[in-house]
Design a protein around this motif. Structure first.
Motif, PDB file in Angstrom:
ATOM      1  N   LEU A 197      67.418  32.681  12.120  1.00 50.77           N
ATOM      2  CA  LEU A 197      67.235  31.290  12.532  1.00 50.77           C
ATOM      3  C   LEU A 197      67.673  31.039  13.966  1.00 50.77           C
ATOM      4  O   LEU A 197      68.684  31.584  14.423  1.00 50.77           O
ATOM      5  N   THR A 198      66.919  30.209  14.669  1.00 47.20           N
ATOM      6  CA  THR A 198      67.410  29.647  15.926  1.00 47.20           C
ATOM      7  C   THR A 198      68.347  28.498  15.594  1.00 47.20           C
ATOM      8  O   THR A 198      68.425  28.053  14.435  1.00 47.20           O
ATOM      9  N   GLU A 199      69.044  27.999  16.607  1.00 44.61           N
ATOM     10  CA  GLU A 199      69.906  26.839  16.382  1.00 44.61           C
ATOM     11  C   GLU A 199      69.067  25.638  15.952  1.00 44.61           C
ATOM     12  O   GLU A 199      69.414  24.932  14.997  1.00 44.61           O
ATOM     13  N   GLU A 200      67.941  25.405  16.635  1.00 46.13           N
ATOM     14  CA  GLU A 200      67.074  24.284  16.281  1.00 46.13           C
ATOM     15  C   GLU A 200      66.494  24.465  14.888  1.00 46.13           C
ATOM     16  O   GLU A 200      66.393  23.509  14.117  1.00 46.13           O
ATOM     17  N   GLY A 201      66.117  25.702  14.549  1.00 46.03           N
ATOM     18  CA  GLY A 201      65.553  25.971  13.223  1.00 46.03           C
ATOM     19  C   GLY A 201      66.560  25.743  12.114  1.00 46.03           C
ATOM     20  O   GLY A 201      66.230  25.202  11.057  1.00 46.03           O
ATOM     21  N   ALA A 202      67.808  26.146  12.352  1.00 44.66           N
ATOM     22  CA  ALA A 202      68.863  25.955  11.350  1.00 44.66           C
ATOM     23  C   ALA A 202      69.127  24.472  11.119  1.00 44.66           C
ATOM     24  O   ALA A 202      69.276  24.017   9.971  1.00 44.66           O
TER      25      ALA A 202
END
Length: 454
Positions: A340-345
Motif C-alpha cells: 500500500l501507498t500512504e494514500e492507498g492505506a
C-alpha cells in the motif's frame, strides 16, 4: 482426465506447461482466440521505443512447443459458451465460422483482461488505438511513423512507459489523466513529483486532472482530444485507461467481485469445484489488507497459473497472496513499489504512519554515490509493514522485493531496523538503507525500568 484451457498468455501458459509435466496422462486442449500465445505485453513500450528490435523475443512459448508436451492448441478459436453444470463448451473456429461442442473434466480459465474502452464520441476515429497485445503494438509502431503529435490517455505504468518511448523517438507527446498525479495507484506524491518534472524537462506536456470527453477528427482521422479543461491536438491517440477481467463466460456460474474478477480459494479453485482460474481474469488475495483485490500483473499470473497445475487434482501448495510488487524505469530513474501507498492505506480506512529517508546508498568516500529515496508505510498500532516505495538513479529496486517478503511475513518496521544485511562499500553502508528507514521509525524514547512489566 480431460483438461480444457481457455486463454493462453501468462497464466494460461504456466498452467498448461506445468499440467502437462505433472499430469502426463491428461488430455489437454487449449482454446485461444488470437493467432499467437504467451506474448509479454509488458515489453510493448520497449518494442515501440526500439529498445527491443526483434519482437519474437517477447514470446516465450508457441503452439509447437506445447505440442511437444502433448498439448493440442486451437488457435483462432473462441469459446462462446461455458456450461459448468454439464461441463461442456461451445467453440467457434474464427477462421471458418464452424461451431462445435467439447467437454471437460477440469476447466482452467485464463482468459485475461481487456482494455477499458469508454463510450465517447469519436472513439471510432482512425488513429485512436488500444495497447494490449502483439497486434496492437504492431499497429502503434506503424501508425506512429506518420504521426508527429501523439497523445496517451492514462498515466499508469503502460501509459508513462509509452510516453517516454514516443518522446525518445522525437514525437511531440501529451499525457492525459483524470487524476492530479501520474502513477497515483502505485506511488505517493513524493515519488511521482520528480518523475513528472523529468517528463516536463523532456518536453512532454502533462494534462493532469483532465477527463477526456470526446475525440474530434477530419476525414475520419483523429485530430483532437477534447477534455474537461480544453483541447489537445493529436495525430495519434493511445488509450491506456486500465483493464477489466474477461469473465463473461462464467458470469452467474462462479463467485466474482463486482468488476467481474473471479474469486478463487487458496488452491486457485473457483466456487465451482472443477473450474480453476488464474491471472488477469482473477482477483488476488492482497496481503496488506487481507482482502481480495484486482491487481493484473504478469508476476501474479505466472504464480497462479503454476499453482493451478499443482492443485488441479489434489490440494498441495496454497497461494501465499501477493503484495502487488512492481517496478518501472523512467529515463534515469529506477522506481519500485510494493504493498500500500500512504494514500492507498488511508483510502482503505487504515490508521498508518510513514517513514522516509533520502540518503546516499553507499559511503561518501567512494568515487561515486547516488541518492536513494525510500518510504515505508506501516500500521500505527501493530507497526506491521504495509508498503514501500523506492526511487534512485542507481538500480536499487531489488530491495523492494525484500520489503515484499517482510509484508508477506507480517514483519514490523522495528524488525526491519535490525535485519541482518551485509556491508560492502561498493554496495551499501554499514547500516543498509532498509535498516536506516526502520531506525528512523523507532520511538524517540524508551520506557523506564519501572514502566516495563514482566
Amino acid at each position: 482426465m480431460k483438461v480444457a484451457v481457455i486463454g493462453c498468455t501468462h497464466a494460461g501458459t504456466a498452467a498448461i506447461v506445468n499440467t502437462a509435466k505433472l499430469h502426463p496422462e491428461a488430455e489437454i486442449t487449449v482454446y485461444e482466440r488470437n493467432d499467437n500465445i504467451s506474448f509479454l505485453s509488458c515489453g510493448i513500450a520497449l518494442y515501440v521505443g526500439g529498445v527491443v528490435k526483434d519482437p519474437h523475443g517477447l514470446f516465450y512459448s508457441s503452439p509447437e512447443k506445447l505440442a511437444e508436451l502433448g498439448v493440442k492448441t486451437n488457435m483462432r478459436h473462441e469459446v462462446t459458451v461455458v456450461d459448468t453444470k454439464s461441463k461442456t463448451l461451445r467453440v467457434r473456429n474464427l477462421a471458418t465460422g464452424q461451431e462445435f461442442d467439447d467437454t471437460y473434466d477440469k476447466l482452467i480459465m485464463t482468459t485475461g483482461s481487456w482494455p477499458i474502452v469508454p463510450k465517447l464520441e469519436g472513439i471510432e476515429l482512425e488513429g485512436v488505438l488500444l495497447c494490449k497485445n502483439y497486434d496492437h503494438s504492431n499497429t502503434i509502431i506503424e501508425k506512429a511513423k506518420q504521426a508527429n503529435k501523439i497523445t496517451v490517455v492514462g498515466a499508469g505504468y503502460i501509459g508513462v512507459e509509452l510516453v517516454e518511448a514516443f518522446q525518445m523517438n522525437g514525437k511531440q507527446v501529451t499525457l492525459i489523466d483524470g487524476e492530479d498525479r501520474i502513477l497515483n495507484k502505485y506511488l505517493d506524491p513524493e515519488f511521482t513529483a520528480p518523475i513528472e518534472q523529468s517528463f516536463k524537462d523532456h518536453g512532454i506536456k502533462l494534462a493532469l486532472n483532465e477527463k477526456v470527453s470526446s475525440f474530434a477528427g477530419e476525414g475520419g482521422k483523429v485530430t483532437k482530444v477534447i477534455t474537461s479543461e480544453g483541447e489537445h491536438e493529436a495525430d495519434l491517440v493511445i488509450l491506456c485507461i486500465g483493464f477489466r477481467p474477461n469473465t463473461e463466460l462464467l458470469k452467474g456460474q462462479v463467485d466474482m467481485l463486482p468488476n467481474g474478477a473471479i474469486l478463487v480459494n487458496d488452491y486457485m479453485q473457483t466456487s465451482c469445484p472443477d473450474v480453476y482460474a488464474a491471472g488477469d481474469s482473477c482477483a488476488i488475495h492482497y496481503n496488506p489488507t487481507g482482502k481480495h483485490a484486482y491487481i493484473p500483473l504478469a508476476t501474479n499470473a505466472v504464480r497462479m497459473g503454476t499453482l493451478v497445475a499443482r492443485n488441479l487434482v489434489t490440494e498441495t501448495i496454497p497461494y501465499m497472496g501477493t503484495q502487488g510488487t512492481s517496478g518501472i524505469k523512467i529515463y534515469e530513474d529506477n522506481i519500485a513499489a510494493t504493498g500500500l501507498t500512504e494514500e492507498g492505506a488511508k483510502a482503505e480506512g487504515m490508521d498508518v504512519e510513514t517513514t522516509m529517508i533520502i540518503d546516499n546508498y553507499r559511503p561518501e568516500f567512494m568515487p561515486t554515490f547516488e541518492q536513494v529515496q525510500l518510504k515505508v508505510v506501516f500500521d500505527r498500532a501493530t507497526r506491521r509493514i504495509l508498503g514501500a516505495q523506492i526511487l534512485s538513479k542507481t538500480d536499487l529496486t531489488q530491495s523492494i522485493n525484500t520489503v515484499s517478503v517482510c509484508i508477506q511475513n507480517k514483519m514490523t518496521i522495528d524488525q526491519l531496523a535490525f535485519i541482518d544485511f551485509f556491508f560492502q562499500p561498493h554496495y551499501n553502508k554499514p547500516w543498509n538503507f532498509l535498516n536506516t528507514v526502520g531506525l528512523e521509525a523507532l520511538p524517540t524514547s524508551v520506557p523506564s525500568k519501572e514502566a516495563v512489566t514482566v
